[in-house]
Design an enzyme around this catalytic site. Structure first.
Site, mmCIF file in Angstrom:
data_model
loop_
_atom_site.group_PDB
_atom_site.id
_atom_site.type_symbol
_atom_site.label_atom_id
_atom_site.label_comp_id
_atom_site.label_asym_id
_atom_site.label_seq_id
_atom_site.Cartn_x
_atom_site.Cartn_y
_atom_site.Cartn_z
ATOM 1 N N HIS A 1 2.136 4.472 -2.977
ATOM 2 C CA HIS A 1 2.221 5.966 -2.799
ATOM 3 C C HIS A 1 3.895 6.494 -3.355
ATOM 4 O O HIS A 1 3.762 7.269 -3.937
ATOM 5 C CB HIS A 1 2.044 6.058 -1.384
ATOM 6 C CG HIS A 1 0.789 6.225 -0.766
ATOM 7 N ND1 HIS A 1 -0.392 6.869 -1.116
ATOM 8 C CD2 HIS A 1 0.134 5.520 0.327
ATOM 9 C CE1 HIS A 1 -1.535 6.649 -0.539
ATOM 10 N NE2 HIS A 1 -1.246 5.815 0.257
ATOM 11 N N ASP B 1 -4.393 7.816 -1.554
ATOM 12 C CA ASP B 1 -5.622 7.009 -0.818
ATOM 13 C C ASP B 1 -6.850 7.149 -1.315
ATOM 14 O O ASP B 1 -7.336 8.156 -1.707
ATOM 15 C CB ASP B 1 -5.540 7.503 0.615
ATOM 16 C CG ASP B 1 -4.254 6.895 1.500
ATOM 17 O OD1 ASP B 1 -3.796 5.808 1.156
ATOM 18 O OD2 ASP B 1 -3.847 7.685 2.434
ATOM 19 N N HIS C 1 0.794 -1.089 -0.060
ATOM 20 C CA HIS C 1 -0.160 -0.009 0.098
ATOM 21 C C HIS C 1 0.814 1.117 0.265
ATOM 22 O O HIS C 1 0.625 2.131 -0.723
ATOM 23 C CB HIS C 1 -0.688 -0.022 0.920
ATOM 24 C CG HIS C 1 -1.641 1.241 1.365
ATOM 25 N ND1 HIS C 1 -3.260 1.257 1.125
ATOM 26 C CD2 HIS C 1 -1.534 2.434 1.751
ATOM 27 C CE1 HIS C 1 -3.592 2.493 1.309
ATOM 28 N NE2 HIS C 1 -2.580 3.191 1.680
ATOM 29 N N GLU C 2 2.130 1.247 0.955
ATOM 30 C CA GLU C 2 2.760 2.353 1.087
ATOM 31 C C GLU C 2 3.636 2.454 -0.135
ATOM 32 O O GLU C 2 4.140 3.568 -0.789
ATOM 33 C CB GLU C 2 3.496 2.380 2.168
ATOM 34 C CG GLU C 2 2.632 2.203 3.431
ATOM 35 C CD GLU C 2 1.577 3.539 3.620
ATOM 36 O OE1 GLU C 2 2.013 4.533 2.894
ATOM 37 O OE2 GLU C 2 0.483 3.454 4.337
#
Length: 901
Positions: free
Chosen positions: A159, A166, A155-156
C-alpha cells in the site's frame, strides 16, 4: 486528442513526486532509510523494539520471494521518543522525525481494535502516507487473526510504497460472477472456503447456511466467507497474507478482474503485480542473481531530541518595500509567542549582503523567554541578499550552543534572489538540518524550494498581506508526534474594512482545545476598536489587548486559563477615515495532554505541476487516528499576483476522491493562471452538529473471521465494537497551510475548459426493478470534477469483456431523456434492456462514458452489474456456484469451535 490527454493525466498523477518527505531509498535491490517511529504516549517496553526487529526481518525474506528476488529491507531506523529513558546504544537522529516516518507505532483512539492499516488516499500507483501499527498488535499473539507479522508488514508496504489497494471488500463481500455463481470478493478466485452465518442468542450459537437476498441474488448481509486453512493458491498478498501458501501478488494470469474491490476500481482492473512492476522501484530493476538470500536488515536505534530551531530572516533592501520587513517581524513574533513549543531551543540570524547572529539558542521556558529574541528583530532593511551567508550563520548558532545541526530546523524567510545559492547546497546536505523555506513576494529566489526538498522541510509562499506569513509560520509546528504540544489555528482572516465601518465574526471553540489561547489583531494604518465576547458573555475590549511597543500595529490578548467552550464573537471597527487591511488570528492548543483535538492537514498531490496536468488538493481531518466526516472544507489557492481560487473539497468517493467517508477531502485543481508559485490554505469547519467520527479503517490487513481446518470451522473472536454514541464531534474550526507548489508551462488567464477532459465515473451502481434496470452514480464535471458534462454515453452487454475491452462496440442505451446534472450531484436513470429475453440469473453489465463537446471524452466508468434474480420458495438455490458449499455445510453437520485468543 483524448489519447494524448489521458497520457498527460497519467504522467501528471503518477510520475511526479509526491509531497511526503520519506527518507526511503531503493538501490541495488535493497530498501534503505526506513523510519519506524514510536509515539511519545506509548509506554517504554524493550519487547516492542525486539518485536519490531523480528517483524521487519521476517518481512524482508517474505518480500524478497514475493517480488521474485527483486527487493529486501536493508537498513531501518527505529525512532524512540524522548519520553523513554536514554541509553548508550541510542543514537542521535538526523532528519528522521515522527511526522515523516514511514511506520508509526501508536495506540488507537477510542480503542476500536488493532487492525494494521496504511493511510493511503492517492491514485493508483501513488505512495501512501504511513503505516500504523498499534503496540498491542506488535506485542500480542495475532497469528490466528492476521497471520505472521512479517507478512502483514509486506501487505501494508505494498500500500505504502507501490500504491496498490486491498482486494477484499467489507461492503460487498460477495458478487455474482459472469458464470452466474456467487463468489466471495477475493483475489485470486482460487482461494477456497465456505459461507455461513454465525447466529448467537445468549450463550447459544449455531452456524447455518447463508440465505439468498431476493432482490440481489447475493447472500444475506450477515454471511461470512470462511477460508480453508490449507490452501493451494499462491495469490494474493493483498487479499489474505495469512496462509502459508500465499506468497505472491496477483498477476495478469491470476488476477480476478470481476471482484468489486477497491484495487479494481482504482487501478482499472490491472493486477497488483502489474502496478508494482510499473512503479519507480521496479521499472528498471532486475532480480538478484545467485542462490544466497539477502542479508538480514540492519537496525539503528535513534532517540528523539529537544526541538532546535533557528530563524534566518532576510533584512535586505527589498524588504523595505510593501511593509515586508514589518510584516515579517509581526509573523515571527507570533511564531515565538504562540506557536513554538515550550522547552524548544530557538536562535535567530538576520542577513543582507552578510549575516549577523542576533541570538544564540535560547530555551523557551515561560511566557517571557521569547522577549530576548523578539527584541532583536530587524528594524531597518538595506543591503543585498546572501542566503548562503544566512544559512551558514544559522548552522553556527546551533553548533556554538553545543547542539548538532543534524535534525535541527532552520526557518529561512527571504524576498530576494541570490545567484550563488547553489554554492551551499552541499554544505546544507552535510549539515543534516531541516530547512523550511518561506518565499515572500514574487521575486524570492526560484531555488528556495530546492533547499526544502533536499532536507525534508516545508515550503511556503506568501503574497502581500500578513495572513499568508502567519499561516506559514503556524504550520511549522512540532514533528514529535505529541499533538498536545502543537498550536492549532482557529481563525486567520485578512479583512479590507472601509473607513469607520464595523465587521463581525464568530469562532467556535470546542471542548478538546482552549489551552494557551491567543487572539491577535494587526492593522496597516491605525489601531481598530476591538470587542471580543466569550460564550458566557464576558467581554474583552481594546484596552485588554496588549500592543507591542517594538513591533507596532499589532495587539494581542492571551485568554486567561482555559478558553470557554462555545462560540466566540468578535467585532472590529476601522477607526480610520480611509479603508485599511485588518487581520484576525486565533490560535490555541489541546485542553490537556490527554485530550486529542481535531487536526486538519493539507497538501497538493505534487510539489510541481507541468501544464496541462491537473493537481489534486488533499485535506485530512481527523481526531486521533479516526476520520472526521460531515464537515465543510474549503481550499484557497493563491497565485503570485494575488488571484485566489476557492474550492470546496469533497469526501464523496467520486472524482479525485478515492474513498467515500474516509475523512480525506479532495478536489482537482485546474485553474492555472500563469507560471510561478501558488500557495494553499484550507479551512475545515463543522457547524450545526453535523460532524461525526468514522469508525472504519481503509487499506488494512483483513481481520480473518475464522478458518476451516479438516472439516472443522474455527472462528476467531469478533472484532471489538465501539459505542457509536461517543463518536459525535462538536462544532469546530481549523485552518492550516498546505504549503506552496510551482507551476510551469501555463498560459496566463484561467479558462481551460477545452484542455481538460470530463471526469470519470467511478461509483456506477445498477440494479433490477421489475423489468427495468436502475442506475445511479455521482455526476462528474465538464472539467474533471467541475461544471456540467454535455452528455452521457451508456452501453450495455451480457459479456463483461465487451465493455472492458471494446466499449465503443457494445449496445448503446437510449439516453435522449437524460439531462446531466452539476458535478457532485447524484444521477438516477432507468431503462428497459432489450438485448434478449430476460431469464432468471441473466447478468447485464453497464458502463458510462462522459462527453464534453465532440473532442473530449472521459475514460470509461467502472463496470456495474445487474442480475435478474427470481426467488424460489426455498431459503437458497444450490445450483449457483459456492452456495453448494453452504448446503453441504448444513448436510454434513460440521463441528464449529469458537477459539478465544
Amino acid at each position: 486528442m483524448t489519447f494524448s490527454l489521458n497520457i498527460i493525466l497519467f504522467l501528471a498523477l503518477h510520475l511526479l513526486p509526491g509531497v511526503k518527505s520519506s527518507m526511503v531509498n531503493f538501490n541495488g535491490n535493497g530498501y534503505d532509510g526506513i523510519v519506524i517511529a514510536i509515539n511519545p504516549s506509548v509506554p517504554e517496553d524493550e519487547k516492542l523494539i525486539q518485536n519490531i526487529k523480528e517483524m521487519v526481518t521476517e518481512a524482508s525474506t517474505y518480500l524478497f520471494h514475493a517480488t521474485k528476488r527483486r527487493a529486501y529491507f536493508r537498513t531501518v531506523s527505529i525512532l524512540i521518543p524522548m519520553t523513554w529513558k536514554s541509553k548508550s546504544e541510542y543514537l542521535m537522529p538526523k532528519q528522521e522525525s515522527y511526522d515523516q516516518a514511514d511506520v508509526i507505532v501508536a495506540t488507537p483512539y477510542l480503542k476500536y481494535g488493532d487492525d494494521p492499516y496504511t493511510l493511503q488516499y492517492g491514485q493508483c500507483g501513488d505512495k501512501g502516507q504511513y503505516i500504523h501499527f498499534t503496540p498491542n498488535f506488535l506485542l500480542a499473539n495475532n497469528l490466528p487473526i492476521y497471520g505472521p507479522r512479517g507478512r502483514v508488514f509486506v501487505h501494508e508496504w505494498a500500500h505504502l510504497r507501490w500504491g496498490v489497494f486491498d482486494e477484499y471488500n467489507e461492503d460487498r463481500p460477495f458478487y455474482i460472477s459472469r458464470r452466474n455463481t456467487v463468489e466471495a470478493t477475493r483475489c485470486s478466485s482460487h482461494i477456497s472456503g465456505k459461507e455461513l452465518v454465525h447466529d448467537c442468542k445468549g450463550d447459544s450459537c449455531i452456524n447455518r447456511p447463508c440465505r439468498r437476498d431476493s432482490k440481489t441474488g447475493l447472500y444475506e448481509a450477515r454471511c461470512s466467507f470462511i477460508p480453508e486453512k490449507s490452501q493451494t493458491a499462491r495469490e494474493s498478498i493483498m487479499y489474505m497474507q495469512h496462509f502459508e501458501s500465499v506468497t505472491e501478488f496477483c498477476t495478469a494470469e491470476t488476477h480476478n478482474k470481476e471482484a468489486p474491490n477497491l484495487h479494481n476500481k482504482m487501478c482499472d482492473r490491472k493486477s497488483t503485480w502489474d502496478v508494482i512492476m510499473g512503479s519507480d522501484d521496479f521499472r528498471n530493476v532486475s532480480p538478484m542473481t545467485g542462490r544466497n538470500p539477502p542479508p538480514h536488515p540492519t537496525f539503528s536505534l535513534l532517540r528523539s531530541k529537544p526541538r532546535v530551531v533557528c530563524l534566518v530572516l532576510d533584512k535586505s533592501g527589498s524588504m523595505a518595500s510593501e511593509d515586508r520587513l514589518f510584516r515579517m517581524n509581526q509573523a515571527a513574533e507570533l511564531y515565538l509567542i504562540q506557536i513554538i513549543e515550550k522547552g524548544s531551543l530557538v536562535g535567530m540570524v538576520t542577513f543582507d549582503s552578510y549575516a549577523q547572529i542576533q541570538n544564540n539558542l535560547i530555551k523557551i521556558t515561560n511566557d517571557t523567554s521569547y522577549q530576548d529574541i523578539t527584541a532583536n528583530l530587524p528594524q531597518a532593511a538595506n543591503g543585498g541578499t546572501s542566503i548562503c551567508s544566512g544559512l551558514k550563520a544559522g548552522f553556527q548558532v546551533i553548533s556554538q550552543s553545543n547542539q548538532h545541526t543534524s535534525g535541527s530546523e532552520i526557518i529561512l524567510l527571504t524576498d530576494g534572489e541570490d545567484n550563488t545559492i547553489s554554492s551551499c547546497f552541499e554544505e546544507v546536505k552535510q549539515s543534516g538540518a531541516i530547512i523550511h523555506t518561506i518565499a515572500l513576494g514574487p521575486s524570492a529566489d526560484k531555488e528556495l524550494e530546492t533547499l526544502s526538498n533536499m532536507t525534508g522541510g516545508y515550503r511556503f509562499y506568501a503574497h502581500k498581506d500578513i495572513s499568508g506569513l502567519i499561516d506559514a509560520f503556524s504550520r511549522i509546528s512540532s514533528s514529535s508526534g505529541n499533538i498536545s504540544q502543537q498550536a492549532l489555528q482557529l481563525e486567520s482572516k485578512a479583512l479590507n474594512i472601509p473607513g469607520k465601518k464595523w465587521i463581525n465574526g464568530t469562532v467556535p471553540v470546542d471542548s478538546t482545545i482552549g489551552n494557551d489561547t491567543f487572539f491577535v489583531i494587526t492593522w496597516t494604518v491605525q489601531r481598530p476598536e476591538i470587542l471580543l465576547q466569550d460564550p458566557k458573555g464576558k467581554k474583552y475590549h481594546t484596552s485588554d489587548f496588549k500592543e507591542d511597543t517594538l513591533n507596532i500595529r499589532s495587539a494581542r490578548l492571551q485568554i486567561p486559563g482555559i478558553a470557554e467552550t462555545g462560540t466566540w464573537t468578535y467585532s472590529l471597527q476601522n477607526t480610520h477615515a480611509n479603508p485599511q487591511l485588518l487581520t484576525v488570528t486565533m490560535t490555541t492548543r489541546a485542553r490537556s495532554p490527554t485530550t486529542l483535538p481535531v487536526i486538519a492537514t493539507a497538501h497538493m498531490s505534487q510539489n510541481t505541476a507541468h501544464y496541462p496536468s491537473p493537481m489534486i488538493v488533499y485535506a485530512r481531518v481527523s481526531q486521533g487516528f479516526l476520520p472526521v466526516l460531515g464537515i465543510n472544507v474549503i481550499a484557497t489557492i493563491e497565485t503570485e499576483d494575488g488571484h485566489q481560487v476557492m474550492l470546496e473539497l469533497l469526501d464523496n468517493g467520486a472524482g479525485a476522491d478515492t474513498v467515500k467517508n474516509d475523512g480525506i477531502y479532495s478536489r482537482y485543481f485546474t485553474d492555472y493562471r500563469g507560471n510561478g508559485r501558488y500557495s494553499l490554505k484550507v479551512h475545515a469547519q463543522a457547524r450545526k452538529n453535523t460532524a461525526r467520527l468514522s469508525l472504519r479503517r481503509q487499506q488494512k490487513a483483513l481481520y480473518l473471521p475464522g478458518y476451516v481446518e479438516n472439516g472443522t470451522i474455527i472462528l476467531n473472536p469478533p472484532k471489538p465494537e465501539v459505542n457509536v454514541a461517543v463518536a459525535k464531534v462538536e462544532d469546530f474550526s481549523r485552518l492550516t497551510s498546505g504549503g506552496s507548489f510551482t507551476v510551469s508551462g501555463a498560459p496566463p488567464g484561467g479558462n481551460h475548459t477545452h484542455v481538460f477532459p470530463p471526469g470519470r465515473i467511478t461509483d456506477l451502481e445498477a440494479a433490477f426493478k421489475g423489468e427495468y434496470i436502475q442506475l445511479s452514480w455521482t455526476a462528474p464535471g465538464k472539467v474533471l470534477d467541475k461544471g456540467r458534462v454535455d452528455s452521457y454515453i451508456i452501453r450495455i452487454s451480457e459479456c463483461f469483456l465487451d465493455l472492458q475491452e471494446d466499449f465503443d462496440h457494445a449496445a448503446l442505451v437510449n439516453t435522449s431523456g437524460l439531462i446531466p446534472k452539476e458535478a457532485g450531484s447524484t444521477e438516477h436513470f432507468e431503462f428497459k434492456p432489450e438485448l434478449s429475453k430476460i431469464k432468471n440469473g441473466t447478468n447485464f453489465y453497464i458502463a458510462i462514458q462522459t462527453m464534453h463537446d465532440a473532442n473530449l471524452t472521459s475514460k470509461v466508468s467502472n463496470i456495474a452489474q445487474a442480475t435478474k434474480f427470481i426467488t424460489s420458495n426455498g431459503p437458497s438455490i444450490p445450483d449457483l456456484g459456492t452456495n453448494i458449499s453452504s448446503i453441504s455445510l448444513a448436510m454434513f453437520g460440521l463441528t464449529v469451535i469458537l477459539s478465544i485468543f
